[in-house]
Design an enzyme around this catalytic site. Structure first.
Site, PDB file in Angstrom:
ATOM      1  N   LYS A 107       0.861  -1.191   0.000  1.00  0.00           N
ATOM      2  CA  LYS A 107       0.000   0.000   0.000  1.00  0.00           C
ATOM      3  C   LYS A 107       0.890   1.230   0.000  1.00  0.00           C
ATOM      4  O   LYS A 107       2.037   1.172   0.450  1.00  0.00           O
ATOM      5  CB  LYS A 107      -0.862   0.022   1.263  1.00  0.00           C
ATOM      6  CG  LYS A 107      -2.093   0.894   1.134  1.00  0.00           C
ATOM      7  CD  LYS A 107      -3.233   0.122   0.499  1.00  0.00           C
ATOM      8  CE  LYS A 107      -4.437   0.979   0.235  1.00  0.00           C
ATOM      9  NZ  LYS A 107      -5.592   0.168  -0.166  1.00  0.00           N
TER      10      LYS A 107
ATOM     11  N   ASP B 245      -6.948   4.306  -4.478  1.00  0.00           N
ATOM     12  CA  ASP B 245      -7.609   4.114  -3.190  1.00  0.00           C
ATOM     13  C   ASP B 245      -8.285   5.468  -2.927  1.00  0.00           C
ATOM     14  O   ASP B 245      -8.461   6.259  -3.870  1.00  0.00           O
ATOM     15  CB  ASP B 245      -6.602   3.732  -2.088  1.00  0.00           C
ATOM     16  CG  ASP B 245      -7.278   3.275  -0.798  1.00  0.00           C
ATOM     17  OD1 ASP B 245      -7.750   2.122  -0.748  1.00  0.00           O
ATOM     18  OD2 ASP B 245      -7.377   4.069   0.159  1.00  0.00           O
TER      19      ASP B 245
HETATM   20  P1  NDP Z   1     -13.114   8.012  -2.385  1.00  0.00           P
HETATM   21  O1  NDP Z   1     -12.086   9.025  -2.055  1.00  0.00           O
HETATM   22  O2  NDP Z   1     -13.550   7.859  -3.794  1.00  0.00           O
HETATM   23  O3  NDP Z   1     -14.427   8.240  -1.511  1.00  0.00           O
HETATM   24  C1  NDP Z   1     -14.433   8.280  -0.126  1.00  0.00           C
HETATM   25  C2  NDP Z   1     -15.783   8.790   0.315  1.00  0.00           C
HETATM   26  O4  NDP Z   1     -15.875   8.716   1.732  1.00  0.00           O
HETATM   27  C3  NDP Z   1     -16.020  10.259  -0.051  1.00  0.00           C
HETATM   28  O5  NDP Z   1     -17.360  10.452  -0.361  1.00  0.00           O
HETATM   29  C4  NDP Z   1     -15.621  10.982   1.226  1.00  0.00           C
HETATM   30  O6  NDP Z   1     -16.264  12.245   1.391  1.00  0.00           O
HETATM   31  C5  NDP Z   1     -16.113  10.015   2.271  1.00  0.00           C
HETATM   32  N1  NDP Z   1     -15.377  10.161   3.532  1.00  0.00           N
HETATM   33  C6  NDP Z   1     -14.047  10.119   3.714  1.00  0.00           C
HETATM   34  N2  NDP Z   1     -13.742  10.286   5.002  1.00  0.00           N
HETATM   35  C7  NDP Z   1     -14.924  10.436   5.647  1.00  0.00           C
HETATM   36  C8  NDP Z   1     -15.269  10.651   6.991  1.00  0.00           C
HETATM   37  N3  NDP Z   1     -14.345  10.724   7.955  1.00  0.00           N
HETATM   38  N4  NDP Z   1     -16.601  10.749   7.294  1.00  0.00           N
HETATM   39  C9  NDP Z   1     -17.532  10.665   6.321  1.00  0.00           C
HETATM   40  N5  NDP Z   1     -17.247  10.463   5.031  1.00  0.00           N
HETATM   41  C10 NDP Z   1     -15.963  10.356   4.700  1.00  0.00           C
HETATM   42  O7  NDP Z   1     -12.533   6.641  -1.819  1.00  0.00           O
HETATM   43  P2  NDP Z   1     -12.915   5.154  -2.225  1.00  0.00           P
HETATM   44  O8  NDP Z   1     -14.370   5.035  -2.447  1.00  0.00           O
HETATM   45  O9  NDP Z   1     -11.972   4.707  -3.288  1.00  0.00           O
HETATM   46  O10 NDP Z   1     -12.490   4.369  -0.892  1.00  0.00           O
HETATM   47  C11 NDP Z   1     -13.340   4.325   0.237  1.00  0.00           C
HETATM   48  C12 NDP Z   1     -12.884   3.212   1.162  1.00  0.00           C
HETATM   49  O11 NDP Z   1     -12.872   1.972   0.444  1.00  0.00           O
HETATM   50  C13 NDP Z   1     -11.462   3.347   1.730  1.00  0.00           C
HETATM   51  O12 NDP Z   1     -11.435   2.748   3.011  1.00  0.00           O
HETATM   52  C14 NDP Z   1     -10.636   2.519   0.775  1.00  0.00           C
HETATM   53  O13 NDP Z   1      -9.430   2.068   1.383  1.00  0.00           O
HETATM   54  C15 NDP Z   1     -11.590   1.368   0.518  1.00  0.00           C
HETATM   55  N6  NDP Z   1     -11.351   0.609  -0.704  1.00  0.00           N
HETATM   56  C16 NDP Z   1     -11.232   1.216  -1.909  1.00  0.00           C
HETATM   57  C17 NDP Z   1     -11.028   0.464  -3.051  1.00  0.00           C
HETATM   58  C18 NDP Z   1     -10.968   1.079  -4.404  1.00  0.00           C
HETATM   59  O14 NDP Z   1     -10.855   0.326  -5.364  1.00  0.00           O
HETATM   60  N7  NDP Z   1     -11.061   2.392  -4.563  1.00  0.00           N
HETATM   61  C19 NDP Z   1     -10.873  -0.998  -2.976  1.00  0.00           C
HETATM   62  C20 NDP Z   1     -11.121  -1.550  -1.654  1.00  0.00           C
HETATM   63  C21 NDP Z   1     -11.319  -0.755  -0.571  1.00  0.00           C
HETATM   64  P3  NDP Z   1     -15.878  13.524   0.466  1.00  0.00           P
HETATM   65  O15 NDP Z   1     -16.461  13.184  -0.872  1.00  0.00           O
HETATM   66  O16 NDP Z   1     -16.543  14.659   1.121  1.00  0.00           O
HETATM   67  O17 NDP Z   1     -14.391  13.563   0.470  1.00  0.00           O
HETATM   68  O1  2IT Z   2      -7.974  -1.491  -0.683  1.00  0.00           O
HETATM   69  C1  2IT Z   2      -7.917  -1.986  -1.825  1.00  0.00           C
HETATM   70  O2  2IT Z   2      -8.079  -3.197  -2.029  1.00  0.00           O
HETATM   71  C2  2IT Z   2      -7.670  -1.087  -2.957  1.00  0.00           C
HETATM   72  N1  2IT Z   2      -7.577   0.120  -2.784  1.00  0.00           N
HETATM   73  C3  2IT Z   2      -7.509  -1.658  -4.344  1.00  0.00           C
HETATM   74  C4  2IT Z   2      -6.082  -2.049  -4.581  1.00  0.00           C
HETATM   75  C5  2IT Z   2      -5.731  -2.425  -5.991  1.00  0.00           C
HETATM   76  O3  2IT Z   2      -4.555  -2.730  -6.182  1.00  0.00           O
HETATM   77  O4  2IT Z   2      -6.572  -2.421  -6.887  1.00  0.00           O
END
Ligand code: NDP
Ligand code: 2IT
Length: 452
Positions: A131, A171
Site C-alpha cells: 500500500k 484508493d
Molecule cells: P473516495 O475518495 O472515492 O471516496 C471516499 C468517500 O468517503 C467520499 O465520499 C468521502 O467524502 C467520504 N469520507 C471520507 N472520510 C470520511 C469521513 N471521515 N466521514 C464521512 N465520510 C468520509 O474513496 P474510495 O471510495 O476509493 O475508498 C473508500 C474506502 O474503500 C477506503 O477505506 C478505501 O481504502 C476502501 N477501498 C477502496 C477500493 C478502491 O478500489 N477504490 C478498494 C477496496 C477498498 P468527500 O467526498 O466529502 O471527500
Molecule cells: O484497498 C484496496 O483493495 C484497494 N484500494 C484496491 C487495490 C488495488 O490494487 O486495486
C-alpha cells in the site's frame, strides 16, 4: 486472544507489535483482528511457529518514505510526504492502492498494507500485499496541480515499482485522473510502456473493464452470497451506504440494479436521507463531475430528501448497511442504532470501517451477518489482478466477461470464508473465516520459500 501450546504467545506478539510500532493504533488494530482466531491454527501447525511465520508477517518487507515537493497554480511551493510499504511478496508482486488524504501517516499505510496481504490471498490470485499514499489533499486542487503533484511523486516512486515488483492502483483520493498522471510520468521516466506497473488505467489505454466499478459491484455480489445462505435476495431490501466516492457509488448502482432501495449515503460533510430511494445520476453529477458536497442534493432533488450536516448515516433504518467511507467510521453507538433499526447484514466496502466494539455488537446480535472488508471489498483488487493479466498477455476482455469473473471471484471468496470458518469451529463467522483462510495461504507460501 488465546495462547497456543507450540510456543507463540499471541498476546505477547501483539504487545511487541505495539512497542515496535508506537503511535500507529490502526496498524495495531488490524494486527489484533488478524491474530485473534489464529491460536488453535498454530496448535495444528507447529511448523509455522518454528519458522516464525507470524513474527515475519507483522514486519513489512520494506518501507520507502520520500519528500514530494510541488508548485501550486499561484507559484507557491508545497512539501508533501509520500510512502510505499511492501508488506508481503509470498504470493506475488506487492499489490495495493495509493491513498491521497491529509490524514495519511505511515501507520495508516501499514494498516492498509497488512489488510491487503490477507485480502489479496483470499482472491486466490498471484498478488502480494502493499500500500502507499501521501498526505496530499486533492480537494479543491486544479487538474494541473494534481498533475504536478503526481509527476513529482512518481519521479521518486518509479524506481520502486514495476509489473513484477510492486503494482500500485487507486484508493481514497486516487482514481482514474491520478492514475493517468502517475502512469504518464512513469512511462516518460522509464522509457517503456510497462502497462502492468499500475492498475486502474483508462480502458482505452490498458485499463481493465469494470475496474472502476469493481469494488462496489463486488461488495454487492458478496452481500448477495450472504443473503443466499439464508435463501434471501437483494430485491426489495432497504440499504444504507456511507461515503459517496468510488466504492459507494458503484455499490449503490449494483444494489439498485438488483432491486434494492438505497435510502441513504454520506460524505465528509454529512449524511443524506432520501426515503424515495437515492437518485444516483444526481449523486454522480455532484460528486464525480462537480467534485462538490452532497448537501446540494436536497434542493436539486426535492421530495422527501433531507441532509444532516456533520452526521453519519447510521441512524437511518435499513436491512443492509454498507460502510464504504473510511476506517473506524462506524462505532459502537452506530452499531447499536443499526441493530435497533433492523439491520440484518453489514458488509464492509471500506477498509476497517467498523471499530472493534462495533464488530462485537454485530457479532453478538441475533441474526446479523457481518463481513469484514478484506473479504467483501476484495473485488477491486481482484479486477486489478485481471488488469495485470491482460497487460501481460497484451489482451483485453469484454465488460461482460470481466464482470462474470468478478462475480465468480466474490462467490469463491464467500465460500472460502464460510467453509474455513466452519472447519475451525467458527460457523457463520466471516471474520475468523477470512483471517484464517488468508493466513493459511500466505503462511504455506512463506514456509515453502524458506526464511526470507
Ligand atoms: P473516495 O475518495 O472515492 O471516496 C471516499 C468517500 O468517503 C467520499 O465520499 C468521502 O467524502 C467520504 N469520507 C471520507 N472520510 C470520511 C469521513 N471521515 N466521514 C464521512 N465520510 C468520509 O474513496 P474510495 O471510495 O476509493 O475508498 C473508500 C474506502 O474503500 C477506503 O477505506 C478505501 O481504502 C476502501 N477501498 C477502496 C477500493 C478502491 O478500489 N477504490 C478498494 C477496496 C477498498 P468527500 O467526498 O466529502 O471527500
Ligand atoms: O484497498 C484496496 O483493495 C484497494 N484500494 C484496491 C487495490 C488495488 O490494487 O486495486
Amino acid at each position: 486472544m488465546s495462547t497456543n501450546t507450540a510456543g507463540t504467545d499471541l498476546d505477547e506478539l501483539v504487545r511487541a507489535v505495539e512497542d515496535r510500532n508506537p503511535g500507529e493504533p490502526e496498524f495495531h488494530q488490524a494486527v489484533r483482528e488478524v491474530l485473534a482466531p489464529l491460536g488453535p491454527v498454530l496448535e495444528r501447525h507447529p511448523e509455522y511457529v518454528k519458522a516464525r511465520i507470524l513474527e515475519r508477517l507483522v514486519e513489512p518487507e520494506r518501507q520507502v518514505i520520500f519528500r514530494v515537493p510541488w508548485v501550486d497554480d499561484g507559484g507557491d511551493v508545497h512539501v508533501q510526504r509520500a510512502m510505499r510499504v511492501g508488506f508481503n511478496s509470498a504470493l506475488g508482486p506487492y499489490k495495493g492502492g495509493m491513498r491521497f488524504n491529509p490524514d495519511v501517516t505511515l501507520g495508516t499505510i501499514k494498516f492498509l498494507g497488512f489488510e491487503q496481504v490477507f485480502k489479496n490471498a483470499l482472491t486466490g490470485l498471484a498478488i502480494g500485499g502493499g500500500k502507499g499514499g501521501a498526505d496530499f489533499d486533492p480537494k479543491g486542487r486544479s487538474d494541473d496541480e494534481v498533475m504536478r503533484f503526481c509527476q513529482s511523486l512518481m519521479t521518486e516512486l518509479y524506481r520502486h515499482i514495476g509489473p513484477d515488483q510492486d503494482v500500485p492502483a487507486g484508493d481514497a483520493g486516487v482514481a482514474a485522473r491520478e492514475i493517468g498522471f502517475l502512469f504518464g510520468q512513469y512511462k516518460r521516466i522509464t522509457g517503456t510502456y510497462a502497462a502492468g506497473a499500475l492498475t486502474g488505467k483508462g480502458t482505452g489505454w490498458g485499463g481493465a473493464q469494470v475496474r472502476t466499478e469493481a469494488t462496489g459491484y463486488g461488495l454487492v455480489y458478496f452481500v448477495r452470497e450472504m443473503l443466499a445462505g439464508r435463501y434471501e435476495e437483494l430485491d426489495g431490501r432497504t440499504v444504507v451506504v456511507s461515503g459517496a466516492g468510488n466504492v459507494s457509488i458503484y455499490a449503490i448502482e449494483k444494489a439498485q440494479a438488483l432491486g434494492a432501495t438505497v435510502v441513504g449515503c454520506s460524505d465528509s460533510s454529512g449524511a443524506l436521507h432520501d426515503p424515495d430511494g437515492l437518485d444516483l445520476d444526481l449523486i454522480k453529477q455532484l460528486k464525480l463531475t462537480e467534485r462538490g458536497h452532497l448537501g446540494a442534493y436536497v434542493e436539486r432533488r426535492g421530495g422527501e430528501a433531507s441532509f444532516e450536516e456533520g452526521a453519519t448515516p447510521w441512524r437511518i433504518p435499513c436491512e443492509i448497511a454498507l460502510p464504504c467511507a473510511t476506517q473506524n467510521e462506524l462505532d459502537e453507538k452506530d452499531a447499536k442504532a443499526l441493530v435497533k433499526g433492523g439491520v440484518r447484514v453489514v458488509a464492509e466496502g471500506a477498509n476497517m470501517p467498523c471499530t472493534d466494539e462495533a464488530v462485537a455488537v454485530f457479532q453478538d446480535a441475533e441474526d446479523v451477518l457481518y463481513a469484514p472488508g478484506k473479504a467483501s471489498n476484495a473485488g477491486g483488487v481482484a479486477v486489478s489482478a485481471f488488469e495485470m493479466e491482460q497487460n501481460a498477455s497484451r489482451n483485453g476482455w469484454t465488460f461482460e466477461n470481466t464482470d462474470e469473473r468478478l462475480q465468480a471471484t466474490m462467490k469463491q471468496i464467500h465460500e472460502t470464508c464460510r467453509r474455513t470458518a466452519a472447519e475451525h469451529d467458527h460457523e457463520g463467522d466471516y471474520v475468523a473465516g477470512a483471517n484464517i483462510a488468508g493466513f493459511l495461504r500466505v503462511a504455506d507460501a512463506m514456509l515453502a520459500q524458506g526464511v526470507v
